[in-house]
Design a protein around this motif. Structure first.
Motif, PDB file in Angstrom:
ATOM      1  N   ARG A 132       0.831  -1.206   0.000  1.00  0.00           N
ATOM      2  CA  ARG A 132       0.000   0.000   0.000  1.00  0.00           C
ATOM      3  C   ARG A 132       0.865   1.255   0.000  1.00  0.00           C
ATOM      4  O   ARG A 132       0.555   2.246  -0.679  1.00  0.00           O
ATOM      5  CB  ARG A 132      -0.939  -0.016   1.197  1.00  0.00           C
ATOM      6  CG  ARG A 132      -2.070  -1.025   1.098  1.00  0.00           C
ATOM      7  CD  ARG A 132      -3.215  -0.674   2.062  1.00  0.00           C
ATOM      8  NE  ARG A 132      -2.747  -0.600   3.435  1.00  0.00           N
ATOM      9  CZ  ARG A 132      -2.728  -1.638   4.269  1.00  0.00           C
ATOM     10  NH1 ARG A 132      -3.148  -2.831   3.843  1.00  0.00           N
ATOM     11  NH2 ARG A 132      -2.293  -1.495   5.499  1.00  0.00           N
ATOM     12  N   LYS A 181       0.963   4.073  -2.881  1.00  0.00           N
ATOM     13  CA  LYS A 181       0.698   5.470  -2.518  1.00  0.00           C
ATOM     14  C   LYS A 181       1.825   6.375  -2.988  1.00  0.00           C
ATOM     15  O   LYS A 181       1.592   7.471  -3.518  1.00  0.00           O
ATOM     16  CB  LYS A 181       0.525   5.571  -1.013  1.00  0.00           C
ATOM     17  CG  LYS A 181       0.146   6.958  -0.527  1.00  0.00           C
ATOM     18  CD  LYS A 181      -0.091   6.959   0.969  1.00  0.00           C
ATOM     19  CE  LYS A 181      -0.488   8.350   1.451  1.00  0.00           C
ATOM     20  NZ  LYS A 181      -0.709   8.363   2.930  1.00  0.00           N
ATOM     21  N   THR A 182       3.064   5.909  -2.843  1.00  0.00           N
ATOM     22  CA  THR A 182       4.216   6.705  -3.286  1.00  0.00           C
ATOM     23  C   THR A 182       4.221   6.869  -4.799  1.00  0.00           C
ATOM     24  O   THR A 182       4.490   7.951  -5.344  1.00  0.00           O
ATOM     25  CB  THR A 182       5.506   6.017  -2.807  1.00  0.00           C
ATOM     26  OG1 THR A 182       5.512   5.932  -1.389  1.00  0.00           O
ATOM     27  CG2 THR A 182       6.724   6.828  -3.266  1.00  0.00           C
TER      28      THR A 182
END
Length: 215
Positions: free
Chosen positions: A202, A206-207
Motif C-alpha cells: 500500500r 501510494k508513493t
C-alpha cells in the motif's frame, strides 16, 4: 487404579447393578491387583500440577448434593503429601454454601478434568479447613496464588481417601487459549507477515501515485 475408591464407592447396590449390566467381573479383577489406598503417585501429582480448575461436590444438612467449580493458575492445587492435597480458597460470591456443607460433613468428591486429552481424575477425601487459626497464615502463604488481585480467605486441605482414573469415553475435547496457542502461533506469524507485506505494498502504491501526480 486406586482400589480404595472402589471400596468407598461400590456399595452392595452398586455391585448389584454392575452384575446386572456385566461389568462386575472386570472390577473384581481390578480389585485383585492390589489396593493402593489413597496415596497419590507421580502420575497423579503431575496431572494435578497441570490443572487450572476442578469441581468439588459436598452434601448439605438437608441431604442435597452441591457442586462448585474452583479455578486458578495451573497447579494451584498443591500435593503436600501422598495423601494430602490443598488449595487457597479465594473470595467469591460470598454464598459460602460449600463452606457450610463442609462444616456439616467434611467429605468431598473432586473431579479434575483434562479436556484436550479426554482424561479425568476423581478423588474422594475429607476436608480440613484453616481460617483465622494458628496454622492458617502459614498455609495461605504457601498456597496463595501469584496474582495479587486474588484474595485467599482460608486454606483448604483434603485428606485423600481414594482416587480413580476414568476412561476417555464421552469426554468432549475442549481447549483453552493457552492450549491452542502452539497450533495458532504459525498462523498468527503468517498473518502478521502478510499484513506487513500488504502495508508495504500500500505504501509503494501510494508513493507511486503521488509521483505521477507531481509529474
Amino acid at each position: 487404579m486406586g482400589n480404595r475408591f472402589h471400596e468407598l464407592a461400590f456399595t452392595d447396590v452398586v455391585k448389584a447393578h454392575q452384575q446386572e449390566h456385566g461389568s462386575r467381573r472386570q472390577y473384581e479383577r481390578m480389585a485383585q491387583g492390589g489396593a493402593t489406598g489413597g496415596s497419590l503417585g507421580i502420575s497423579e501429582e503431575t496431572f494435578l500440577s497441570m490443572r487450572d480448575s476442578f469441581y468439588m461436590a459436598s452434601v448439605s444438612e438437608t441431604g442435597w448434593p452441591y457442586i462448585q467449580h474452583r479455578g486458578g493458575a495451573a497447579g494451584f492445587v498443591k500435593v503436600l503429601a501422598p495423601e494430602l492435597i490443598a488449595f487457597a480458597d479465594l473470595r467469591g460470591n460470598k454464598q459460602y454454601i460449600s463452606l457450610g456443607n463442609l462444616e456439616h460433613d467434611a467429605r468431598v468428591a473432586l473431579f479434575f478434568m483434562d479436556y484436550p486429552n479426554q482424561t479425568r481424575l476423581k478423588i474422594l477425601g475429607r476436608v480440613e479447613i484453616h481460617e483465622s487459626d494458628s496454622e492458617s497464615a502459614t498455609l495461605i502463604k504457601r498456597l496463595r496464588p501469584a496474582d495479587p488481585k486474588d484474595i485467599p480467605e482460608r486454606a483448604i486441605l483434603i485428606h485423600v481417601e481414594g482416587f480413580d482414573w476414568n476412561c476417555p469415553q464421552h469426554i468432549t475435547p475442549r481447549y483453552t487459549v493457552e492450549e491452542l496457542q502452539p497450533a495458532l502461533r504459525p498462523l498468527q506469524d503468517r498473518l502478521a507477515a502478510l499484513e506487513a507485506e500488504n502495508a508495504g505494498l500500500r505504501a509503494t502504491i501510494k508513493t507511486a501515485a503521488a509521483s505521477r501526480n507531481v509529474l
